[in-house]
Scaffold this motif. Structure first.
Motif, PDB file in Angstrom:
ATOM      1  N   GLU A 270       0.829  -1.201   0.000  1.00 17.48           N
ATOM      2  CA  GLU A 270       0.000   0.000   0.000  1.00 17.48           C
ATOM      3  C   GLU A 270       0.862   1.250   0.000  1.00 17.48           C
ATOM      4  O   GLU A 270       0.569   2.243  -0.682  1.00 17.48           O
ATOM      5  CB  GLU A 270      -0.924  -0.018   1.213  1.00 17.48           C
ATOM      6  N   ASP A 271       1.952   1.222   0.742  1.00 22.41           N
ATOM      7  CA  ASP A 271       2.851   2.377   0.801  1.00 22.41           C
ATOM      8  C   ASP A 271       3.422   2.697  -0.575  1.00 22.41           C
ATOM      9  O   ASP A 271       3.563   3.875  -0.940  1.00 22.41           O
ATOM     10  CB  ASP A 271       3.982   2.109   1.792  1.00 22.41           C
ATOM     11  N   LEU A 272       3.743   1.676  -1.345  1.00 28.42           N
ATOM     12  CA  LEU A 272       4.316   1.885  -2.676  1.00 28.42           C
ATOM     13  C   LEU A 272       3.317   2.605  -3.577  1.00 28.42           C
ATOM     14  O   LEU A 272       3.684   3.526  -4.321  1.00 28.42           O
ATOM     15  CB  LEU A 272       4.715   0.536  -3.270  1.00 28.42           C
ATOM     16  N   ILE A 273       2.059   2.211  -3.521  1.00 28.90           N
ATOM     17  CA  ILE A 273       1.046   2.863  -4.350  1.00 28.90           C
ATOM     18  C   ILE A 273       0.794   4.286  -3.865  1.00 28.90           C
ATOM     19  O   ILE A 273       0.557   5.207  -4.657  1.00 28.90           O
ATOM     20  CB  ILE A 273      -0.264   2.055  -4.355  1.00 28.90           C
ATOM     21  N   MET A 274       0.862   4.501  -2.562  1.00 30.53           N
ATOM     22  CA  MET A 274       0.699   5.857  -2.031  1.00 30.53           C
ATOM     23  C   MET A 274       1.850   6.753  -2.492  1.00 30.53           C
ATOM     24  O   MET A 274       1.647   7.940  -2.780  1.00 30.53           O
ATOM     25  CB  MET A 274       0.620   5.824  -0.506  1.00 30.53           C
ATOM     26  N   GLN A 275       3.062   6.197  -2.571  1.00 36.37           N
ATOM     27  CA  GLN A 275       4.181   6.971  -3.111  1.00 36.37           C
ATOM     28  C   GLN A 275       3.920   7.378  -4.550  1.00 36.37           C
ATOM     29  O   GLN A 275       4.287   8.482  -4.978  1.00 36.37           O
ATOM     30  CB  GLN A 275       5.464   6.145  -3.040  1.00 36.37           C
ATOM     31  N   LEU A 276       3.290   6.480  -5.320  1.00 35.00           N
ATOM     32  CA  LEU A 276       2.940   6.791  -6.700  1.00 35.00           C
ATOM     33  C   LEU A 276       2.011   7.994  -6.747  1.00 35.00           C
ATOM     34  O   LEU A 276       2.209   8.936  -7.529  1.00 35.00           O
ATOM     35  CB  LEU A 276       2.276   5.574  -7.343  1.00 35.00           C
ATOM     36  N   GLU A 277       0.975   7.980  -5.895  1.00 33.20           N
ATOM     37  CA  GLU A 277       0.037   9.105  -5.819  1.00 33.20           C
ATOM     38  C   GLU A 277       0.743  10.398  -5.437  1.00 33.20           C
ATOM     39  O   GLU A 277       0.540  11.444  -6.066  1.00 33.20           O
ATOM     40  CB  GLU A 277      -1.048   8.814  -4.790  1.00 33.20           C
ATOM     41  N   ASP A 278       1.550  10.312  -4.398  1.00 31.34           N
ATOM     42  CA  ASP A 278       2.210  11.516  -3.894  1.00 31.34           C
ATOM     43  C   ASP A 278       3.165  12.106  -4.925  1.00 31.34           C
ATOM     44  O   ASP A 278       3.284  13.331  -5.048  1.00 31.34           O
ATOM     45  CB  ASP A 278       2.968  11.198  -2.608  1.00 31.34           C
ATOM     46  N   SER A 279       3.868  11.252  -5.658  1.00 23.83           N
ATOM     47  CA  SER A 279       4.844  11.751  -6.630  1.00 23.83           C
ATOM     48  C   SER A 279       4.165  12.523  -7.754  1.00 23.83           C
ATOM     49  O   SER A 279       4.698  13.526  -8.237  1.00 23.83           O
ATOM     50  CB  SER A 279       5.657  10.585  -7.207  1.00 23.83           C
TER      51      SER A 279
END
Length: 429
Positions: A270-279
């Protein structure tokens, strides 16, 4: 008995604008993800897009009666795109046409054959272009495989009978297999069997393309999502996207965020996908409204949701629509709104789309309002007889066949590649 004119008119309907648009909407996932279809203006299929790279104006605090701040002028650049040309041929035997005139069943069969062939060949290849990195890759090798039956990393976009080249990814020029015919495709095991001698010197990253469409100086393919949404320029010979070099200092605005793991696959979190959103929010000033992956990655996402599932311990019953990839609008890829691949899965409230032919171990997130499909005079491939006056629908050949020629110009465009981001090296098992 139908007349020859009746048969020709029926064949034309198979390639009619409404019918072709319907087939495209049903078959090409990526086509339906773009919110806008732009018709480029100007000559020679050129499209020039202004890009703001420095905002205007100044704002500062002042002492009473202080001096006004110096104004900062805006700065812009231009992204320039050229439409790629495509042409195709479709053969119809004299016997098939004659049978179609004399039998209603044969008539319907002929139309279904044309429609099925159009779906399986032309639309599949358009989809491969829109997904790739500008080189129209039909399948990519995950490792060296010097045999005539070659393992690839994703569901291959090839059919039996296609003539392909196996390209050396180190220079996008050398052909490890030249004009080889596909003799078998094993979908579950991800293998392609080709005619001729076994290739030698293959390596991870080598890929299949339509014969003679990629060389050191040429790529007869559109740009694709994997080349646009990246932090490097699309590979030569496709070159700089929109004519803007991402390697030049000051052009970082044209780069997308890429979350990689140096080629080593790792578990989806989940953290990896959230990083995608944030970037995307930080770099592109955009908000993701679509995620895209293949089926295997979606299965890994499903595993993340296990903590939200529970089992009733009373009477057992079958799993229903709450489990599995599921459907959107009645069908995973052929929903009521078109084949956009939308599944039941969402992240941060945004839909997750599946394209079975998408690159292995990869997820893309994007703000669809910044990606466009440009085209020429005809929005979809059309017979040349429908484009140019005085051109016959059936063209005579040297065999007992007629051929139908069709034509299209198109290109995948973006005014902000940073409105998309990519996760690489996602484990699929």
């Amino acid at each position: 008995m139908a007349s020859t004119t009746d048969v020709i008119e029926a064949m034309k309907y198979t390639y009619g604008v409404d019918q072709v648009l319907y087939l495209v909407n049903q078959e090409i996932v990526t086509w339906n993800l773009f919110q806008k279809i732009k018709k480029p203006v100007g000559g020679r299929g050129q499209f020039i897009m202004p890009i703001m790279v420095k905002n205007p104006g100044a704002w500062t605090g002042l002492a009473e009666g202080g001096t006004l701040p110096s104004n900062l002028n805006p700065d812009t650049t231009e992204a320039s795109f050229s439409l790629e040309e495509f042409a195709g041929l479709y053969n119809m035997s004299w016997k098939l046409l004659q049978d179609a005139r004399n039998s209603k069943f044969a008539f319907q069969t002929a139309l279904k054959m044309m429609e099925a062939g159009f779906r399986r060949r032309v639309l599949k290849l358009i989809n491969a272009d829109l997904l790739s990195d500008g080189l129209g890759k039909l399948a990519i090798m995950p490792a060296a495989d010097n045999q005539t039956t070659i393992t690839v990393g994703e569901l291959p976009s090839v059919d039996v009978g296609m003539v392909v080249d196996l390209m050396d990814a180190s220079d996008n020029n050398a052909k490890l297999a030249d004009s080889a015919t596909v003799t078998a495709v094993d979908v579950p095991n991800r293998t392609i069997t080709i005619s001729g001698s076994a290739p030698s010197g293959t390596a991870a990253g080598d890929y299949f393309v339509i014969q003679d469409t990629v060389s050191s100086s040429t790529s007869y393919h559109t740009n694709g999502l994997l080349g646009i949404i990246d932090n490097d320029d699309p590979p030569a010979p496709k070159g700089d996207f929109g004519g803007i070099d991402r390697g030049t200092a000051g052009n970082e605005f044209w780069e997308s965020a890429v979350l990689s793991n140096s080629g080593t696959n790792r578990a989806l979190t989940e953290d990896l996908i959230m990083q995608l959103e944030d970037s995307v929010r930080e770099k592109g000033g955009a908000s993701l409204n679509a995620y895209i992956s293949n089926l295997a990655v979606v299965r890994r996402y499903h595993e993340l949701l296990r903590e939200d599932t529970y089992f009733a311990m009373s009477s057992p019953k079958s799993l229903d629509g709450g489990a599995g990839v599921g459907r959107s609008g009645g069908s995973q890829q052929k929903g009521k709104e078109g084949g956009d691949g939308k599944t039941i899965y969402r992240f941060s409230g945004q839909p997750w789309h599946v394209d079975p032919y998408f690159a292995a171990n990869t997820i893309i997130g994007m703000d669809k309002s910044h990606f466009f499909l440009g085209h020429g005079e005809n929005a979809v491939p059309r017979p040349v007889s429908e484009i140019f006056d005085g051109t016959p629908f059936f063209r005579q050949t040297t065999a007992t066949t007629f051929e139908v020629a069709w034509y299209w110009q198109g290109e995948l465009l973006s005014d902000n590649p940073a409105a998309g981001a990519k996760i690489e090296d996602v484990a699929e098992s």
